[in-house]
Design an enzyme around this catalytic site. Sequence first.
Site, mmCIF file in Angstrom:
data_model
loop_
_atom_site.group_PDB
_atom_site.id
_atom_site.type_symbol
_atom_site.label_atom_id
_atom_site.label_comp_id
_atom_site.label_asym_id
_atom_site.label_seq_id
_atom_site.Cartn_x
_atom_site.Cartn_y
_atom_site.Cartn_z
ATOM 1 N N GLU B 59 0.809 -1.225 0.000
ATOM 2 C CA GLU B 59 0.000 0.000 0.000
ATOM 3 C C GLU B 59 0.837 1.268 0.000
ATOM 4 O O GLU B 59 0.508 2.231 -0.686
ATOM 5 C CB GLU B 59 -0.955 0.021 1.196
ATOM 6 C CG GLU B 59 -2.201 -0.834 0.997
ATOM 7 C CD GLU B 59 -1.940 -2.317 1.157
ATOM 8 O OE1 GLU B 59 -0.839 -2.695 1.628
ATOM 9 O OE2 GLU B 59 -2.834 -3.119 0.826
ATOM 10 N N HIS B 128 -12.219 -3.702 8.760
ATOM 11 C CA HIS B 128 -12.638 -3.539 7.364
ATOM 12 C C HIS B 128 -13.956 -2.773 7.257
ATOM 13 O O HIS B 128 -14.724 -3.003 6.325
ATOM 14 C CB HIS B 128 -12.843 -4.900 6.696
ATOM 15 C CG HIS B 128 -11.592 -5.674 6.407
ATOM 16 N ND1 HIS B 128 -10.792 -6.184 7.386
ATOM 17 C CD2 HIS B 128 -11.006 -6.039 5.242
ATOM 18 C CE1 HIS B 128 -9.773 -6.841 6.841
ATOM 19 N NE2 HIS B 128 -9.884 -6.766 5.535
HETATM 20 C C1 LIG Z 1 -2.634 -4.412 4.022
HETATM 21 C C2 LIG Z 1 -3.666 -5.204 3.318
HETATM 22 N N1 LIG Z 1 -3.817 -5.040 1.991
HETATM 23 C C3 LIG Z 1 -4.757 -5.753 1.327
HETATM 24 C C4 LIG Z 1 -5.550 -6.641 1.981
HETATM 25 C C5 LIG Z 1 -6.614 -7.431 1.236
HETATM 26 N N2 LIG Z 1 -6.219 -8.848 1.200
HETATM 27 C C6 LIG Z 1 -6.699 -9.719 2.089
HETATM 28 S S1 LIG Z 1 -6.013 -11.214 1.919
HETATM 29 C C7 LIG Z 1 -5.099 -10.725 0.602
HETATM 30 C C8 LIG Z 1 -4.178 -11.679 -0.063
HETATM 31 C C9 LIG Z 1 -3.138 -12.168 0.877
HETATM 32 O O1 LIG Z 1 -2.298 -13.079 0.263
HETATM 33 P P1 LIG Z 1 -1.306 -13.925 1.130
HETATM 34 O O2 LIG Z 1 -0.559 -13.045 2.065
HETATM 35 O O3 LIG Z 1 -0.510 -14.746 0.203
HETATM 36 O O4 LIG Z 1 -2.246 -14.820 2.035
HETATM 37 P P2 LIG Z 1 -3.275 -15.948 1.530
HETATM 38 O O5 LIG Z 1 -4.572 -15.265 1.300
HETATM 39 O O6 LIG Z 1 -2.738 -16.556 0.311
HETATM 40 O O7 LIG Z 1 -3.349 -16.896 2.671
HETATM 41 C C10 LIG Z 1 -5.335 -9.386 0.318
HETATM 42 C C11 LIG Z 1 -4.709 -8.633 -0.763
HETATM 43 C C12 LIG Z 1 -5.380 -6.755 3.372
HETATM 44 N N3 LIG Z 1 -6.150 -7.563 4.092
HETATM 45 N N4 LIG Z 1 -4.428 -6.039 4.008
#
Ligand SMILES: Cc1ncc(C[n+]2csc(CCOP(=O)(O)OP(=O)(O)O)c2C)c(N)n1
Lengths: 326, 321
Positions: B59, B128
């Site tokens: 971000e 959220h």
């Molecule tokens: C700082 C932030 N940016 C965006 C999001 C939205 N978001 C939630 S889960 C996710 C993907 C996360 O990917 P990863 O870290 O690989 O975890 P996974 O979902 O694969 O377990 C995103 C972009 C968030 N929760 N927090």
Amino acid sequence: MSGTSNETARRMAMLRDMARIRAFEREAVAAMREGKAPGVVHPSIGQEAVAVGVCANLRRADRITSTHRGHGHAIAKGADARAMMLELHGRAGGSCGGKGGSMHIADFAVGMLGANGVVGAGIPIACGAAQAIRLTKEDAIVACFFGDGAVNRGPFLEGMNWAALYRLPVLFVCEDNGFAAFTRNSAVTAGGGPAVRAEACGVPATGVDGEDALAVDAVAAELVARVRAGAGPQFLHAKCYRWEGHTGTDAAAYRPAEEAAAARQRDCIRRLAALLVAAGVSEGEIAALEAGAAAEMAGHRAAAMAAPWPDPGAAFTDVQDAGAPA
Amino acid sequence: MTRMSFAEATRRALADEMRRDPLVWALGEDLVQGGIFGQYKGLAEEFGADRIVSTPISESTIMGAGLGAALCGTRPIVEMRIADFTLCAMDELVSQIAKVRYMFGGQGRAALVVRMPQGMWRNSAAQHSQCLEAWLTHIPGLVVAAPGTPADAAGLLKAAIRSDDPVVLMEPKNLWTSEGEVPEKVAPIPFGVARHAAAGDAATVVTWSATVPVAEQGALESGLACDVFDLRSLWPWDEAAVIASARRTRRLLVVHEAVTVSGFGAEVVARVVEALGPGGLAAVERLGAPRAPVPFSPPLEDSLRITPARVADAIRRLAAR
Ligand SMILES: Cc1ncc(C[n+]2csc(CCOP(=O)(O)OP(=O)(O)O)c2C)c(N)n1
Ligand SMILES: [Mg+2]
């Protein structure tokens, strides 16, 4: 049980927790799809071996930080699965009294310091937990779970440097399931990936097949021993695959179906079960274990549906002491 | 006029602007997949990967890169996914983007748009669901818009893209799928002009964002003819229209989803009182959230929610004074 050795017992316990996580996730996804669990559920189906293989090497006093996809971490750390299911349903008696939901499960009683709705946010928290453990001379370590997507956030870099600088007792566990929400993480990640980044900060990294529970267990045992011995932070890069969509209702149309099908063939639960059978455990025992896990979680779901809603006044408790809402 | 959703109206508006100006581009997580509300659907196909950029979960760099790109002559749309994640990029927004023109003596401008869908939506819980518009109206240098209808969301997006100021566009998460009439040709909507949603003398009702349909409905349910203003933009905001109305009705109700304490409603009330003098109003009320995080459980979340019935009650209370 027909297997007699300690080793078989340990593996059966791991299999049981993996089966419990999967059963919990299946109920959670169904509850989300049926509109019974409000909000969003991020299932960890297919990744159970990472949570269980790591937590099999943790003690109750050890702490973990977790993610939005954190049900497995919590269950593997010994959190109350019934209370978790109630929490997912927003009911009184849930882990957080219904105020957190799926993305914010916490069970401090077993050292589970909280799932997190903000990607990467657990990393600095884990560093701080480790500093407190050092300050209070507690005999404990911290395991910090995060996804492959988190390595692109600033707090990842800050946390790696910090933990290495202060030689903190942290095991970082990167669950590399290949995806960050709807995007393939390799498409937005440059360089050599999570392990290389950790090592660049001076945190030794070890890779493991995260779909092989025994491999995770063995590597985690080694890394946890090092952390306990005061060797400073360690990094575990566990390759796995997110079977389901990002959420319980995401059809994951952005990836080839064959890829997910292939991952299902590598099922960490079937792999461990096969090893146990080869070691003399009967198929019947395995089936009973899985049926028991399914029954447990179905029971929790029924309990959740029967549980009362929180008292509306709970919305205004635990905000703060001074100046709390009237 | 065509009926369409918030998501579709803004998607079309963005596509119009991207066709009009090749320097308009967007960056944020999952944009190639269409964004999490479908508000970018199909744009990657039309405009290519240089203009619809799916970013890492980074971000601070999404926000900061937006500034760098604006300083070098392009017009970025910085997509924050949801407003809460802006908190991971606050320095870039508040101390970089908002300051750069002033601090550098007017040598350059941060002509960019930051989109940050905000508020309660589907029991998303405390991390959220936040409404932080008042934080941003407090920051000199930023324009802040908070549309409450699809047509306004489209028109304000166009204005934001063409603006040479940095514009924060806070879209109401709960309204992405809600529909409204949208003109065939959407014109940019100037900042600081409220939409006069209903006319009446019983009370002046001021609102924005997700509570727009709620306040409009509440005014109807009150059975009293109210002067209802959808501010649409919060900085600048339509002080003249609100003050003129309040002078006439002598009753002022501000409705917003955000926490009441230090919410933007406080600014609206203060300005009206300053303009009319301490005796200028017979009654005033702010209807917002209690000072508590947003809980997950549906009945708990509901206890924070502004409903038409609560708005109608407040209007009746004011009218009775
Ligand atoms: C700082 C932030 N940016 C965006 C999001 C939205 N978001 C939630 S889960 C996710 C993907 C996360 O990917 P990863 O870290 O690989 O975890 P996974 O979902 O694969 O377990 C995103 C972009 C968030 N929760 N927090
Ligand atoms: Mg991932």
